[in-house]
Design a protein around this motif. Structure first.
Motif, PDB file in Angstrom:
ATOM      1  N   GLY A  13      47.593  25.831  41.026  1.00 27.21           N
ATOM      2  CA  GLY A  13      48.514  26.775  41.653  1.00 27.21           C
ATOM      3  C   GLY A  13      49.083  26.340  42.985  1.00 27.21           C
ATOM      4  N   LYS A  14      50.160  27.033  43.382  1.00 24.99           N
ATOM      5  CA  LYS A  14      50.839  26.777  44.655  1.00 24.99           C
ATOM      6  C   LYS A  14      50.115  27.536  45.758  1.00 24.99           C
ATOM      7  CE  LYS A  14      55.324  27.031  44.710  1.00 24.99           C
ATOM      8  NZ  LYS A  14      56.697  27.559  44.511  1.00 24.99           N
ATOM      9  N   SER A  15      49.055  26.950  46.246  1.00 24.53           N
ATOM     10  CA  SER A  15      48.221  27.638  47.229  1.00 24.53           C
ATOM     11  C   SER A  15      47.429  26.632  48.042  1.00 24.53           C
ATOM     12  CB  SER A  15      47.248  28.596  46.519  1.00 24.53           C
ATOM     13  OG  SER A  15      46.248  29.060  47.396  1.00 24.53           O
ATOM     14  N   GLY A 105      44.089  32.581  46.048  1.00 25.09           N
ATOM     15  CA  GLY A 105      45.140  32.590  47.055  1.00 25.09           C
ATOM     16  C   GLY A 105      46.501  32.972  46.511  1.00 25.09           C
ATOM     17  N   THR A 106      47.544  32.515  47.206  1.00 21.16           N
ATOM     18  CA  THR A 106      48.911  32.897  46.880  1.00 21.16           C
ATOM     19  C   THR A 106      49.330  32.371  45.510  1.00 21.16           C
ATOM     20  OG1 THR A 106      49.578  30.965  48.186  1.00 21.16           O
ATOM     21  CG2 THR A 106      49.700  33.099  49.259  1.00 21.16           C
ATOM     22  N   PHE A 107      50.258  33.094  44.886  1.00 20.67           N
ATOM     23  CA  PHE A 107      50.786  32.764  43.561  1.00 20.67           C
ATOM     24  C   PHE A 107      49.685  32.674  42.505  1.00 20.67           C
ATOM     25  CE2 PHE A 107      53.724  30.816  46.656  1.00 20.67           C
ATOM     26  CZ  PHE A 107      54.860  31.573  46.374  1.00 20.67           C
ATOM     27  N   GLY A 108      48.707  33.553  42.607  1.00 15.57           N
ATOM     28  CA  GLY A 108      47.632  33.528  41.626  1.00 15.57           C
ATOM     29  C   GLY A 108      46.662  34.673  41.783  1.00 15.57           C
ATOM     30  N   GLU A 109      46.287  34.936  43.026  1.00 15.96           N
ATOM     31  CA  GLU A 109      45.332  36.011  43.301  1.00 15.96           C
ATOM     32  C   GLU A 109      46.030  37.192  43.970  1.00 15.96           C
ATOM     33  OE1 GLU A 109      41.071  36.520  45.727  1.00 15.96           O
ATOM     34  OE2 GLU A 109      42.077  34.588  45.705  1.00 15.96           O
ATOM     35  N   ASP A 110      47.340  37.091  44.146  1.00 13.88           N
ATOM     36  CA  ASP A 110      48.073  38.059  44.952  1.00 13.88           C
ATOM     37  C   ASP A 110      48.936  39.023  44.158  1.00 13.88           C
ATOM     38  OD1 ASP A 110      49.955  36.280  44.065  1.00 13.88           O
ATOM     39  OD2 ASP A 110      50.737  35.748  46.039  1.00 13.88           O
ATOM     40  N   LEU A 189      45.630  34.740  52.508  1.00 14.58           N
ATOM     41  CA  LEU A 189      44.991  33.501  52.075  1.00 14.58           C
ATOM     42  C   LEU A 189      43.491  33.721  52.087  1.00 14.58           C
ATOM     43  CD1 LEU A 189      46.364  30.864  51.207  1.00 14.58           C
ATOM     44  CD2 LEU A 189      45.787  29.894  53.411  1.00 14.58           C
ATOM     45  N   GLY A 190      42.756  32.841  51.420  1.00 11.40           N
ATOM     46  CA  GLY A 190      41.312  32.961  51.374  1.00 11.40           C
ATOM     47  C   GLY A 190      40.654  31.616  51.579  1.00 11.40           C
TER      48      GLY A 190
END
Length: 367
Positions: A13-15, A105-110, A189-190
């Motif tokens: 992913g993009k993160s 994170g972004t583009f996946g967990e958001d 973010l994480g």
């Protein structure tokens, strides 16, 4: 299971947490029972390109342990029924029973991937669109926690645009709200990416600039001198909580290096706490989970303040690190659920949640 469940595992992913996702996904795929599940690994590159099945393997060389890469190859060879494409729209979703988005994170967990899967009417593991989005945005998360009366430390936030227009004014506002030291984080973010502990004005400025590289919104939190305790939650409308575990960091705070690189941080499971305190933390974890309408899984993080032993909620993570050695999996192991059982339960919960949503009608006839 009378018939194998066809599971697409999305990872990468993009993160800023791309590398963490590779570790988690490799472990998840390795633990899936080949007698019960057909697996389609789908790697999403840092640029956002989707590479299903065997087409992902060459690109992952050097990024994943050879043994795990070999395992991926073995699980992929028998999946000719899955489409061969690097284009997202061409994936034949009707040939997939459930998606396991092991994306941090972004583009996946958001909520972004979750929204796409909702539109495609595909069951998926983990939180829905709303809970994923709120769980990723630490500012909105904390505002909901405050509304629910959950005890937490003081916080404020600022936008990257505000910093660009006047960094000194932003710093002055933060300094007026609480003293040094303080923590500065990207709001969305994480895995402790982009987090800094600022002990003075110069460090605060650098911390704000670092966090703003990862997100347009930055959260600043008061420093809490405390023990760090975490609880795993599992379930949909009737979730259950694990025993609490404690993190003893090898660094000044539990940053990315302490989590994933030096390997010297210690997990104490169960945490050495009186049973009434453990039960209180479990109940607060369930309240936090339900406050954002979470489903599937989450890890809820707490502080126990050293000065007065007060329990404070820190945050909720809707797709925590998912290797067998991660805190989430270890908490359930000590609560009586093995790693393989955990994966099966999460897939069952995904199918259950999808079935529940299908009960709702989506048409309305005006008489």
């Amino acid at each position: 299971m009378d018939q194998k469940i066809r599971v697409a595992v999305l990872f990468g992913g993009k993160s800023g947490e791309h590398a963490v996702s590779l570790q988690s996904a490799a472990s998840v795929i390795q633990a899936m029972d080949p007698e019960q599940m057909d697996v389609l690994p789908v790697w999403i590159s840092s640029e956002g390109n989707w590479q299903p099945g065997a087409y992902a393997l060459p690109a992952l060389e050097g990024k994943m342990e050879p043994k795990l890469l070999e395992e991926l190859g073995q699980r992929t060879k028998t999946k000719e029924q899955f489409p061969v494409t690097t284009s997202l729209p061409a994936l034949k979703w009707e040939e997939i029973d459930v998606v396991f988005p092991v994306l941090h994170g972004t583009f996946g967990e958001d909520g972004t991937i979750q929204g796409m899967l909702e539109l495609a009417d595909i069951p998926y593991v983990g939180a829905g669109v709303l809970a994923s989005a709120v769980g990723m945005d630490k500012v909105l998360m904390k505002k909901i926690f405050a509304q629910e009366g959950l005890p937490q430390g003081a916080f404020t936030f600022c936008l990257r645009r505000s910093m660009e227009q006047g960094m000194e004014a932003v710093i002055a506002k933060i300094e007026a709200e609480f003293p040094y030291p303080c923590f500065v984080k990207p709001a969305n973010l994480g895995s402790s990416v982009g987090i800094s502990k600022a002990k003075n004005r110069e460090e605060l400025k650098a911390a704000l600039q670092l966090a703003a590289r990862y997100d347009r919104k930055v959260i600043v939190e008061e420093f809490v001198d405390a023990r760090e305790v975490e609880v795993a939650v599992l379930g949909n409308d009737e979730p259950v909580a694990s025993v609490p575990g404690e993190i003893v960091s090898s660094n000044d705070f539990y940053d990315y290096r302490a989590k994933y690189i030096d390997g010297r941080s210690e997990m104490r499971i169960p945490a050495e706490l009186p049973e009434p305190v453990q039960e209180k933390i479990r109940q607060l974890a369930l309240k936090a989970y339900q406050s954002i309408d979470c489903s599937g899984l989450a890890r809820v993080d707490f502080f126990i303040r050293n000065s007065d032993s007060k329990v404070l909620i820190n945050e909720i993570n809707t797709m925590p690190g998912f290797t067998p050695f991660s805190m989430y999996a270890n908490l359930w192991k000590h609560s009586g659920i093995s790693y393989k059982e955990l994966i099966s339960k999460l897939i069952d919960l995904a199918l259950e949640r999808h079935g529940e949503k299908k009960k709702s009608i989506t048409t309305f006839d005006v008489e």
